[in-house]
Design a protein around this motif. Sequence first.
Motif, PDB file in Angstrom:
ATOM      1  N   LYS A   1      40.684 -15.509  55.414  1.00  0.00           N
ATOM      2  CA  LYS A   1      40.377 -16.807  55.009  1.00  0.00           C
ATOM      3  C   LYS A   1      38.856 -16.986  55.600  1.00  0.00           C
ATOM      4  O   LYS A   1      38.049 -17.849  55.015  1.00  0.00           O
ATOM      5  CB  LYS A   1      41.175 -17.877  55.943  1.00  0.00           C
ATOM      6  CG  LYS A   1      42.432 -17.757  55.632  1.00  0.00           C
ATOM      7  CD  LYS A   1      43.535 -18.594  56.552  1.00  0.00           C
ATOM      8  CE  LYS A   1      44.807 -18.419  56.542  1.00  0.00           C
ATOM      9  NZ  LYS A   1      45.506 -18.703  57.844  1.00  0.00           N
ATOM     10  N   GLY A   2      38.452 -16.027  56.417  1.00  0.00           N
ATOM     11  CA  GLY A   2      37.100 -16.169  57.065  1.00  0.00           C
ATOM     12  C   GLY A   2      36.006 -16.423  56.099  1.00  0.00           C
ATOM     13  O   GLY A   2      35.058 -17.150  56.668  1.00  0.00           O
ATOM     14  N   ALA A   3      36.170 -15.637  54.895  1.00  0.00           N
ATOM     15  CA  ALA A   3      34.819 -15.687  54.127  1.00  0.00           C
ATOM     16  C   ALA A   3      34.842 -16.822  53.289  1.00  0.00           C
ATOM     17  O   ALA A   3      33.822 -17.079  52.295  1.00  0.00           O
ATOM     18  CB  ALA A   3      34.970 -14.269  53.413  1.00  0.00           C
TER      19      ALA A   3
ATOM     20  N   VAL B   1      32.090 -10.274  49.901  1.00  0.00           N
ATOM     21  CA  VAL B   1      31.500 -11.390  50.498  1.00  0.00           C
ATOM     22  C   VAL B   1      32.309 -11.610  51.897  1.00  0.00           C
ATOM     23  O   VAL B   1      33.540 -12.036  51.669  1.00  0.00           O
ATOM     24  CB  VAL B   1      31.346 -12.724  49.804  1.00  0.00           C
ATOM     25  CG1 VAL B   1      30.948 -13.819  50.695  1.00  0.00           C
ATOM     26  CG2 VAL B   1      30.773 -12.418  48.530  1.00  0.00           C
ATOM     27  N   GLU B   2      31.673 -11.106  53.031  1.00  0.00           N
ATOM     28  CA  GLU B   2      32.306 -11.508  54.157  1.00  0.00           C
ATOM     29  C   GLU B   2      31.596 -12.190  55.285  1.00  0.00           C
ATOM     30  O   GLU B   2      30.341 -12.599  55.339  1.00  0.00           O
ATOM     31  CB  GLU B   2      32.541  -9.947  54.853  1.00  0.00           C
ATOM     32  CG  GLU B   2      33.915  -9.192  54.841  1.00  0.00           C
ATOM     33  CD  GLU B   2      34.799  -9.774  55.449  1.00  0.00           C
ATOM     34  OE1 GLU B   2      34.909 -10.971  55.830  1.00  0.00           O
ATOM     35  OE2 GLU B   2      35.829  -8.852  55.879  1.00  0.00           O
ATOM     36  N   ASP B   3      32.498 -12.836  56.366  1.00  0.00           N
ATOM     37  CA  ASP B   3      32.136 -13.536  57.255  1.00  0.00           C
ATOM     38  C   ASP B   3      31.224 -12.856  58.215  1.00  0.00           C
ATOM     39  O   ASP B   3      30.243 -13.063  58.603  1.00  0.00           O
ATOM     40  CB  ASP B   3      33.139 -14.383  57.855  1.00  0.00           C
ATOM     41  CG  ASP B   3      34.557 -13.559  58.261  1.00  0.00           C
ATOM     42  OD1 ASP B   3      34.642 -12.122  57.974  1.00  0.00           O
ATOM     43  OD2 ASP B   3      35.364 -14.181  58.784  1.00  0.00           O
ATOM     44  N   ILE B   4      31.891 -11.582  58.849  1.00  0.00           N
ATOM     45  CA  ILE B   4      31.583 -10.874  60.050  1.00  0.00           C
ATOM     46  C   ILE B   4      31.852  -9.272  59.692  1.00  0.00           C
ATOM     47  O   ILE B   4      33.047  -8.994  59.426  1.00  0.00           O
ATOM     48  CB  ILE B   4      31.996 -11.528  61.079  1.00  0.00           C
ATOM     49  CG1 ILE B   4      31.157 -11.167  62.483  1.00  0.00           C
ATOM     50  CG2 ILE B   4      33.458 -11.563  61.352  1.00  0.00           C
ATOM     51  CD1 ILE B   4      31.327 -11.864  63.654  1.00  0.00           C
TER      52      ILE B   4
HETATM   53 MG    MG Z   1      37.668 -11.968  57.835  1.00  0.00          MG
END
Ligand code: MG
Length: 183
Positions: free
Chosen positions: A47-49, A102-105
């Motif tokens: 869900k991070g992204a 596409v990623e958060d981290i």
């Molecule tokens: Mg993530």
Amino acid sequence: MRASDIAGDLDRILVTEEQIHDKLDELGARIDADYAGKDVLLVGVLKGAVMVMADLARHLTIDAPMDWMAVSSYGSSTKSSGVVQIRKDLDTPLEGRHVLVVEDIIDSGLTLNWLLEHFRTRGVASLEVCALLRKPDAMKVEIDAKYVGFDIPSDFVVGYGLDYAERYRGLRDVAVLAPHVYS
Ligand code: MG
Ligand code: IMP
């Protein structure tokens, strides 16, 4: 949610809401130029992204479809192990597509490394990574990410989609979680 709403849980703000949006504007312009005339598919990892995807897409002028994947990476709540299980697969076939993950981290890089290997077996036309944050000192595998927002220290951070035990995702900035919250 603003940092002042949960000030006691945070150590310090690392990247402000404004810095995030300036950076996504800059990355969006590069992505626009690099993918002009190409059929790109944005792939987000839940869900991070979610926040990065939502805001990056609005900074693009190209009309890029989105698809989502959910994976679990086994390990403790603040460290990943690189053992990845797909919990929700993509709805779109990747064959012949220009895929931008596409990623958060990127922390250890283990989750993304596994995902990239997996996508390569699906016959993509090209495969690139856009990550808002990267922890260079924590990386255990080399990830060639073309679009990176900010290199940050190896502290555990929350906000802008990033959670600790499902909390803090709605924080507008990225902040270092106070150690008393998780130790
Ligand atoms: Mg993530
Ligand atoms: P990696 O496999 O270690 O690169 O990280 C996998 C996932 O763990 C990331 O996509 C994040 O969802 C999560 N993660 C890594 N570092 C942090 C952090 O500092 N805060 C919150 N989540 C993190």
